[in-house]
Design a protein around this motif. Structure first.
Motif, PDB file in Angstrom:
ATOM      1  N   SER A  28     -52.041  13.860 -29.292  1.00 37.30           N
ATOM      2  CA  SER A  28     -52.015  12.746 -30.124  1.00 37.30           C
ATOM      3  C   SER A  28     -53.437  12.714 -31.140  1.00 37.30           C
ATOM      4  O   SER A  28     -54.502  13.505 -30.816  1.00 37.30           O
ATOM      5  N   ARG A  37     -48.588  16.481 -38.509  1.00 42.16           N
ATOM      6  CA  ARG A  37     -47.414  16.156 -39.016  1.00 42.16           C
ATOM      7  C   ARG A  37     -46.693  15.079 -38.073  1.00 42.16           C
ATOM      8  O   ARG A  37     -45.821  14.219 -38.676  1.00 42.16           O
ATOM      9  N   TRP A  38     -46.880  15.096 -36.765  1.00 39.50           N
ATOM     10  CA  TRP A  38     -46.360  14.191 -35.680  1.00 39.50           C
ATOM     11  C   TRP A  38     -47.501  13.137 -35.404  1.00 39.50           C
ATOM     12  O   TRP A  38     -48.885  13.322 -35.293  1.00 39.50           O
ATOM     13  N   ARG A  39     -47.184  11.744 -35.025  1.00 38.29           N
ATOM     14  CA  ARG A  39     -48.061  10.943 -34.450  1.00 38.29           C
ATOM     15  C   ARG A  39     -48.416  11.463 -33.094  1.00 38.29           C
ATOM     16  O   ARG A  39     -49.685  11.228 -32.823  1.00 38.29           O
ATOM     17  N   ARG A  40     -47.485  11.804 -32.444  1.00 35.66           N
ATOM     18  CA  ARG A  40     -47.584  12.315 -30.777  1.00 35.66           C
ATOM     19  C   ARG A  40     -46.647  13.155 -30.684  1.00 35.66           C
ATOM     20  O   ARG A  40     -45.636  13.252 -31.063  1.00 35.66           O
ATOM     21  N   VAL A  41     -47.058  14.123 -29.672  1.00 30.65           N
ATOM     22  CA  VAL A  41     -46.208  14.981 -29.058  1.00 30.65           C
ATOM     23  C   VAL A  41     -46.263  15.223 -27.571  1.00 30.65           C
ATOM     24  O   VAL A  41     -47.455  15.333 -26.988  1.00 30.65           O
ATOM     25  N   ALA A  58     -41.258  15.111 -30.324  1.00 28.12           N
ATOM     26  CA  ALA A  58     -42.305  14.537 -31.185  1.00 28.12           C
ATOM     27  C   ALA A  58     -42.106  13.424 -31.868  1.00 28.12           C
ATOM     28  O   ALA A  58     -40.805  13.035 -32.239  1.00 28.12           O
ATOM     29  N   TYR A  59     -43.166  12.366 -32.120  1.00 23.50           N
ATOM     30  CA  TYR A  59     -42.691  11.174 -32.499  1.00 23.50           C
ATOM     31  C   TYR A  59     -43.299  10.974 -33.832  1.00 23.50           C
ATOM     32  O   TYR A  59     -44.548  11.405 -34.053  1.00 23.50           O
ATOM     33  N   ASP A  60     -42.607  10.676 -34.940  1.00 25.05           N
ATOM     34  CA  ASP A  60     -43.071  10.324 -36.257  1.00 25.05           C
ATOM     35  C   ASP A  60     -43.456   8.691 -36.288  1.00 25.05           C
ATOM     36  O   ASP A  60     -43.197   7.978 -35.092  1.00 25.05           O
ATOM     37  N   ALA A  64     -38.363   9.396 -32.317  1.00 23.74           N
ATOM     38  CA  ALA A  64     -38.674  10.670 -31.444  1.00 23.74           C
ATOM     39  C   ALA A  64     -37.280  11.722 -31.929  1.00 23.74           C
ATOM     40  O   ALA A  64     -36.327  11.579 -32.061  1.00 23.74           O
ATOM     41  N   HIS A  65     -38.141  13.127 -32.073  1.00 25.70           N
ATOM     42  CA  HIS A  65     -37.361  14.158 -32.079  1.00 25.70           C
ATOM     43  C   HIS A  65     -37.411  14.901 -31.106  1.00 25.70           C
ATOM     44  O   HIS A  65     -38.645  15.578 -30.973  1.00 25.70           O
ATOM     45  N   GLU A  86     -51.593  22.127 -35.327  1.00 22.22           N
ATOM     46  CA  GLU A  86     -51.548  20.857 -36.182  1.00 22.22           C
ATOM     47  C   GLU A  86     -53.062  20.202 -35.855  1.00 22.22           C
ATOM     48  O   GLU A  86     -53.581  20.510 -34.439  1.00 22.22           O
TER      49      GLU A  86
END
Length: 408
Positions: A28, A37-41, A58-60, A64-65, A86
């Motif tokens: 994070s 690329r992501w806000r949090r993974v 992975a959260y944008d 969530a993805h 990242e």
């Protein structure tokens, strides 16, 4: 002590790629001047019909993805390597025997804090669990607070409290991330940690949860002061802080909200379930301190409700106050609406959101306010507020407090 970043990330990589060792890993934050690329993974291993897989969530900014990669496969290694590349500011890696917290410095070095677990834990591999947890059930803070047992399992009688802690951490995470990214909240350092005060902290369940989440999951240096009128609360909470080894980062004092004087001006103010006008006192202190971020979950709402009972109901709204239960609910809504309006007029961007689902607790509203420094433009907001209080012949306590402090 700092270490070379690449060396530390290589060490974390070995833990993450070991399906027998990893419990959970979280990345994070962002390094200065960068944008991951992501806000949090979040990473963990799950057992599917096709075998054990590394699950990456992975959260944008909006959703969530999730992707699953066979354990030990090239795909898993490539996914982990891509995430390690990242520019995240923090990595939190839980293994069955240890917890590792990695923070990246401005010089792109790593500060690592590793703690040994009291006993080896078994990672949960179920694919269909209800939610990704921000604080794992076996987290030391949950055991210290009596929410989880010695084996790291949430007690059946404490499930509602655990849900409350989790939801608060999610709301806090979103608020802090947004405030940091938009420059409304200062980025803390080890020498100048984020200054937080919890007004009316009680037994400090959410106080300790906030500190644990921000420091061990988000990797943010924090100094937190809890204020409560009861000496018993101070003694109890100080004992918990000592047990957790955070007495130098979390301190508790006895006093009223109106008289609270933290060692330094707070940047984040929490007021969680302070009764009736105690919430107004907390909001007024936050405005007085020019706090960058305010999270307030009101408790009971008696003041405006009592004023509505005494004043004649303006036409054509008699149906809203004729029945006691409707009058009380309307008073709740009116109170928090006026609080939000007054905060906007004081230079805050305000959201009123659901704290936890109503079936868990009736105290499920949260006011989330970020100081922008610019009161709303034009006279429309002021006129709207003045007409509302005049129509209902009420005088909000927060308005009185702000006027007394010269902030309105």
């Amino acid at each position: 002590m700092t270490e070379p970043l690449l060396r530390v990330l290589a060490r974390m990589r070995s833990y993450v790629l070991d399906p027998d060792v990893l419990v959970r890993a979280v990345a994070s934050g962002r390094q200065k001047g960068t944008e991951p690329r992501w806000r949090r993974v979040e990473l963990r291993y799950v057992d599917l019909k096709a075998g054990r897989h590394l699950q990456v969530t992975a959260y944008d900014a909006t959703q969530a993805h999730t992707s699953n990669h066979p354990a030990g496969s090239d795909a898993a290694r490539e996914a982990v390597d891509a995430l390690l590349d990242e520019p995240f500011a923090n990595w939190h890696v839980d293994t069955t025997t240890q917890q590792h917290q990695v923070r990246v410095t401005k010089r792109l070095e790593a500060v690592v804090h590793t703690t040994d677990r009291e006993a080896e834990v078994e990672a949960e591999r179920g694919h269909d669990r209800d939610k990704d947890r921000l604080l794992a059930p076996d987290d030391p803070v949950l055991r210290a607070l009596g929410i989880a047992d010695a084996q790291g399992r949430v007690k059946p009688s404490r499930q509602a409290k655990y849900r409350q802690v989790e939801e608060f951490c999610r709301l806090l995470d979103a608020a802090v991330t947004d405030a940091l990214e938009k420059g409304h909240l200062r980025r803390p350092t080890t020498d100048e940690p984020l200054r937080i005060v919890d007004l009316g902290c009680g037994n400090a369940y959410l106080t300790f949860a906030a500190h644990r989440f921000l420091t061990h999951v988000r990797g943010l240096p924090v100094h937190l002061v809890g204020v409560d009128v009861k000496e018993q609360s101070r003694e109890h909470n100080s004992g918990v802080a000592t047990t957790l080894g955070v007495a130098d980062e979390v301190e508790f004092v006895v006093g009223t909200i109106a008289a609270a004087q933290p060692p330094e001006r707070p940047e984040v103010v929490l007021a969680l379930h302070a009764c009736d006008t105690a919430t107004d006192e907390a909001l007024a202190r936050a405005v007085e301190w020019d706090a960058s971020l305010v999270l307030a979950a009101p408790c009971c709402h008696h003041d405006v409700a009592a004023q509505l009972r005494k004043a004649p109901t303006p036409a054509p709204y008699q149906a809203l106050t004729r029945h006691g239960i409707l009058r009380e609910r309307f008073a709740d809504t009116l109170t928090d609406g006026l609080r939000a309006s007054l905060l906007r007029l004081s230079g805050y961007r305000v959201e009123v959101v659901q704290f936890v689902e109503s079936q868990h607790t009736p105290r499920n509203t949260l006011l989330r306010a970020v100081r922008t420094g610019s009161p709303v433009k034009g006279g429309g907001a002021r006129k709207e507020y003045d007409e509302l209080v005049a129509t209902w012949s009420i005088r909000p306590r927060l308005a009185e407090l702000l006027e007394a402090s010269g902030r309105r």
